[in-house]
Design a protein around this motif. Sequence first.
Motif, PDB file in Angstrom:
ATOM      1  N   UNK A 284       4.832   0.704  -8.212  1.00  0.00           N
ATOM      2  CA  UNK A 284       4.650  -0.753  -8.098  1.00  0.00           C
ATOM      3  C   UNK A 284       3.545  -1.259  -9.022  1.00  0.00           C
ATOM      4  N   UNK A 285       3.598  -2.542  -9.307  1.00  0.00           N
ATOM      5  CA  UNK A 285       2.566  -3.203 -10.103  1.00  0.00           C
ATOM      6  C   UNK A 285       1.235  -3.140  -9.361  1.00  0.00           C
ATOM      7  N   UNK A 286       0.182  -2.655 -10.030  1.00  0.00           N
ATOM      8  CA  UNK A 286      -1.115  -2.513  -9.368  1.00  0.00           C
ATOM      9  C   UNK A 286      -1.840  -3.845  -9.194  1.00  0.00           C
ATOM     10  N   UNK A 287      -1.302  -4.902  -9.774  1.00  0.00           N
ATOM     11  CA  UNK A 287      -1.871  -6.234  -9.545  1.00  0.00           C
ATOM     12  C   UNK A 287      -1.231  -6.863  -8.309  1.00  0.00           C
ATOM     13  N   UNK A 288       0.092  -6.806  -8.237  1.00  0.00           N
ATOM     14  CA  UNK A 288       0.833  -7.322  -7.080  1.00  0.00           C
ATOM     15  C   UNK A 288       1.275  -6.139  -6.217  1.00  0.00           C
ATOM     16  N   UNK A 289       0.366  -5.650  -5.396  1.00  0.00           N
ATOM     17  CA  UNK A 289       0.623  -4.449  -4.612  1.00  0.00           C
ATOM     18  C   UNK A 289       1.557  -4.744  -3.439  1.00  0.00           C
ATOM     19  N   UNK A 290       2.321  -3.741  -2.986  1.00  0.00           N
ATOM     20  CA  UNK A 290       3.246  -3.947  -1.870  1.00  0.00           C
ATOM     21  C   UNK A 290       2.502  -4.298  -0.580  1.00  0.00           C
ATOM     22  N   UNK A 291       3.172  -5.049   0.282  1.00  0.00           N
ATOM     23  CA  UNK A 291       2.629  -5.363   1.599  1.00  0.00           C
ATOM     24  C   UNK A 291       2.797  -4.136   2.492  1.00  0.00           C
ATOM     25  N   UNK A 292       1.741  -3.792   3.229  1.00  0.00           N
ATOM     26  CA  UNK A 292       1.810  -2.627   4.097  1.00  0.00           C
ATOM     27  C   UNK A 292       1.578  -1.349   3.338  1.00  0.00           C
ATOM     28  N   UNK A 293       2.365  -0.331   3.637  1.00  0.00           N
ATOM     29  CA  UNK A 293       2.205   0.972   2.980  1.00  0.00           C
ATOM     30  C   UNK A 293       2.470   0.845   1.483  1.00  0.00           C
ATOM     31  N   UNK A 294       1.565   1.339   0.687  1.00  0.00           N
ATOM     32  CA  UNK A 294       1.696   1.234  -0.771  1.00  0.00           C
ATOM     33  C   UNK A 294       2.915   2.001  -1.297  1.00  0.00           C
ATOM     34  N   UNK A 295       3.337   3.014  -0.551  1.00  0.00           N
ATOM     35  CA  UNK A 295       4.436   3.865  -1.010  1.00  0.00           C
ATOM     36  C   UNK A 295       5.807   3.348  -0.566  1.00  0.00           C
TER      37      UNK A 295
END
Length: 343
Positions: A284-295
Amino acid sequence: MSESPLIQIEDLKKYYLVKKGIKDYFKKEKVYVKAIDGINLTIEKGEILGLAGESGSGKTTTGEILVRLQDPTNGSITIGGHPLSGTDRESQKAFRKEVQMIFQDPYETLNPRFNVFDTIAEPLRIHGLKDKKTLYEKVIEVLEIAELKPAEHYVHRYPHELSGGQRQRVAIARGIVVNPLVLVADEPVSMLDVSIRADILNLLKDLRKKMGLTMLYISHDLSTIKYLCDRMAIMYLGKIMEIGPVDEIVKNPQHPYTQVLLSAVPVADPNYIKERILIDDEAPDQINLPVGCRFSPRCPYVKDECKTCDHSFQEVSKGHHHACIFKKEDLVKNENHQIKALK
């Protein structure tokens, strides 16, 4: 193990401001790359902690902050009970003597204009040792410890006259010449021939025994971490996903990301049928990180609960094995991902 950890890292953060143009300097809402986003780690005296994860997970940044090559955005680090935040010149100089780093690339970390003697003697000169005879004896001593024997044959050579393995041994000798408490090794064998990797790892093991060194060993190679380290922390997009004794994590990985990493480790037996977990290659984009678990965008077992995950830990066993709060027995494979048996 001591009662209080030698190294205590609490809520460590490192954010990089994204600057695309002159207008970005005047915007009220700043955009950041969250390289490290609130991690907690402890390292006991004499312990080797392995920090694992793919490229971009924040491993090297963590190591560089620990040796003060970078400043943290937030959080605290204490070494031997003393905070890392001392700013006066004398305290910084004393700190440099206690914490040293071995870098990944032995071809770029040695000054081509310095011979081996000058490379190793430089830290001693900085810390006040000027006597030429004592300097020479100390350089010979650490070259012998780094297994460059006979040391007299190497002391006047320049980096271009050495092989990759010999250069890395010189870098190790430079790191231990001031008798540090802590050694940060950032993928020290990844650029070396496979035939000499085990020798360097064995050397690091011996240094722990002979000098009582505490180490942070950074690598994407779980096989070297399993061989060298006591505990392992799995890092992904600035977060710690799982931490515990190496053997427990290898035998009983809890977080799906840990399982993916372990499934990619080669097995020497050609007849062994290995189950490989395939995931999306793109992180994922490290600026717009996923909601919740990063993975979660790449996870083969993603569930609705993953969107509310705050990366808190739960205890897995009595061996101080902790993982991001996720029950392994509840894992259900997502049909959009694949798990294949590779032979």
